[in-house]
Design an enzyme around this catalytic site. Structure first.
Site, PDB file in Angstrom:
ATOM      1  N   SER A   1       0.836  -1.158  -0.038  1.00 36.66           N
ATOM      2  CA  SER A   1       0.006   0.117   0.088  1.00 36.66           C
ATOM      3  C   SER A   1       0.814   1.402  -0.123  1.00 36.66           C
ATOM      4  CB  SER A   1      -1.065  -0.025   0.896  1.00 36.66           C
ATOM      5  OG  SER A   1      -1.555   1.254   1.508  1.00 36.66           O
TER       6      SER A   1
ATOM      7  N   TYR B   1      -1.766  -0.387  10.226  1.00 36.37           N
ATOM      8  CA  TYR B   1      -1.903  -0.922   8.789  1.00 36.37           C
ATOM      9  C   TYR B   1      -0.796  -0.259   8.080  1.00 36.37           C
ATOM     10  CZ  TYR B   1      -3.847  -1.174   4.020  1.00 36.37           C
ATOM     11  OH  TYR B   1      -4.187  -1.592   2.731  1.00 36.37           O
TER      12      TYR B   1
ATOM     13  N   LYS C   1       2.145  -2.870   6.169  1.00 37.61           N
ATOM     14  CA  LYS C   1       2.461  -2.643   4.785  1.00 37.61           C
ATOM     15  C   LYS C   1       3.980  -2.340   4.538  1.00 37.61           C
ATOM     16  CE  LYS C   1      -1.502  -4.016   3.188  1.00 37.61           C
ATOM     17  NZ  LYS C   1      -1.851  -5.276   2.412  1.00 37.61           N
TER      18      LYS C   1
END
Length: 259
Positions: free
Chosen positions: A144, A157, A161
């Site tokens: 991401s 998150y 990533k």
């Protein structure tokens, strides 16, 4: 006309919805035999049945798969190779998105996010490389822009990533130094209009407000799953033979927006 993935065997994790679903369809239409894995058994079985009904020849199969469990990885890869043939392509796509900045996210949320998003790629790369060691292949890990662009409200998150990106580089270098014909790359989209993204939107926000369109909505950030699936197809295919250890940004120049 020959298909780009003719005779290839592919495994797509998180394949029952979103980018995984679009990628499974695209790989199958390009000639691959596709194993779709997910924890959503009903949706995964339905997708495999739809692909087989449209394309025939038992093109797809579904396997329930907890991507953070090593025993599941061993069983899934064994089943894929038994029923479809030697593994050529692995798309590590499964992931979760849990909101929380550093002040409010819990350790349990952080650990769950790291397990599903990062540990799954570690296990996929570990067992995928072992499966592809003799014949070669391609692995693409879904990362991401959050791996390098600070996103305050999703601390776990972003960390997960970033771990995916680092793991990708390490695995690609290992394969090169070991003389293995296995390419490993990470794909870094901005927002993708998937069920996961839709669930994270504030109530009442329409798709038109988030979808990127160069003329109608240049400030929008989300692309459609099929656009990302096409990039995954390229990275998994022979046209990307010279690309390994790369971070491919599919973010519509979001860095230049200063966001």
């Amino acid at each position: 006309m020959s298909k780009r993935m003719q005779s290839k065997v592919a495994l797509v994790t998180g394949g029952a919805s979103g980018v995984g679903l679009a990628t499974a369809w695209l790989l199958a239409r390009e000639g691959a035999r596709v194993a779709i894995t997910d924890i959503n058994t009903e949706a995964g079985q339905a997708l495999a049945a739809e692909i087989n009904t449209e394309l025939g020849d038992e093109r797809a199969m579904f396997l329930r798969h907890n991507v953070s469990n090593e025993s599941d990885w061993i069983a899934v890869i064994a089943a894929v190779q038994e029923h479809l043939g030697p593994l050529d392509i692995l798309i590590n796509n499964a992931g979760i998105l849990l909101a929380g900045d550093i002040a409010h996210a819990t350790l349990a949320q952080f650990q769950a996010t790291m397990q599903v998003n990062a540990a799954s790629c570690f296990l996929g790369c570990k067992h995928g490389v072992a499966a592809m060691k003799q014949r070669g292949g391609a692995i693409v890990n879904m990362a991401s822009i959050a791996s390098w662009l600070p996103v305050e409200g999703y601390a776990a998150y972003g960390a997960s990533k970033a771990a995916v990106a680092a793991l990708t580089r390490s695995t690609a270098l290992h394969c090169r130094k070991q003389g293995l014909d296995i390419r490993v790359n990470s794909l870094h989209p901005d927002g993708v209009y998937t069920p996961m993204m839709q669930a994270a939107l504030p109530p009442g926000v329409p798709s038109q407000a988030v979808l990127f369109d160069p003329r109608k909505n240049p400030a929008g950030r989300a692309t459609m799953p099929e656009h990302i699936a096409r990039v995954l197809l390229f990275l998994a295919g022979d046209d990307a033979r010279a690309i390994s250890g790369a971070e491919i940004h599919a973010d519509s120049a979001i860095l230049g927006m200063g966001l």
